[in-house]
Design a protein around this motif. Sequence first.
Motif, short mmCIF file in Angstrom:
data_model
loop_
_atom_site.label_atom_id
_atom_site.label_comp_id
_atom_site.label_asym_id
_atom_site.label_seq_id
_atom_site.Cartn_x
_atom_site.Cartn_y
_atom_site.Cartn_z
N LYS A 135 1.22 -1.84 -1.68
CA LYS A 135 0.13 -2.80 -1.73
C LYS A 135 -0.65 -2.83 -0.41
O LYS A 135 -1.87 -2.95 -0.41
N THR A 144 -3.66 -2.67 -6.20
CA THR A 144 -3.13 -3.94 -5.71
C THR A 144 -2.67 -4.81 -6.86
O THR A 144 -1.59 -5.41 -6.81
N ASP A 148 1.08 -6.16 -7.50
CA ASP A 148 1.34 -7.60 -7.63
C ASP A 148 2.05 -7.92 -8.94
O ASP A 148 2.97 -8.74 -8.98
#
Length: 177
Positions: A135, A144, A148
């Motif tokens: 990330k 990203t 997540d």
Amino acid sequence: MSTGHLLLGLLAHRPQHGYELKRAHDSRLPTAKPLPFGQVYATLGRLERDGLIEPAGSDRDGGPDRVSYRMTDAGRQALREWLDAVETPAAFLGGTMFTKIVVALVAADRQTAMRCLANQRAAHMVRMRELTQLKQRAASIAETAAADYSIAHLDADLRWMQQTMDRLDTLDQEMNS
């Protein structure tokens, strides 16, 4: 996951050939299982057969012909319908990790169950660290978001494992009753 809808989404902005689509999948969904070339081309064949994509041209960059595809209006509509459809939240737990831990809780003793949970917890922590590093060097919002998403699921698994570890005394009581 619907591979056809995924490929339609990757074709939304411009025509691409199979190799480009595979590369786009692997770079935009870095934590997903890599998409085999054979699956890409088989899916493109079905999408074309169903009128959701059409050839947009071909080139021969020093190798075999590469046919580029673009979405048709029917393909845009199919993609829109798929994106608008709400996924039913999973009512049943699944996956090998969950099954293995439940079997350890039911079929083994407290020590075996604790070892199974601790080993799985350690593996989850390693993966979370890898995803956190990924990330930090992510080149796109898609990378990203994928990291997540994976981290959130691993975190939920870790919380469940900790709760289960905290309940192992109850397991001993259940097994000895």
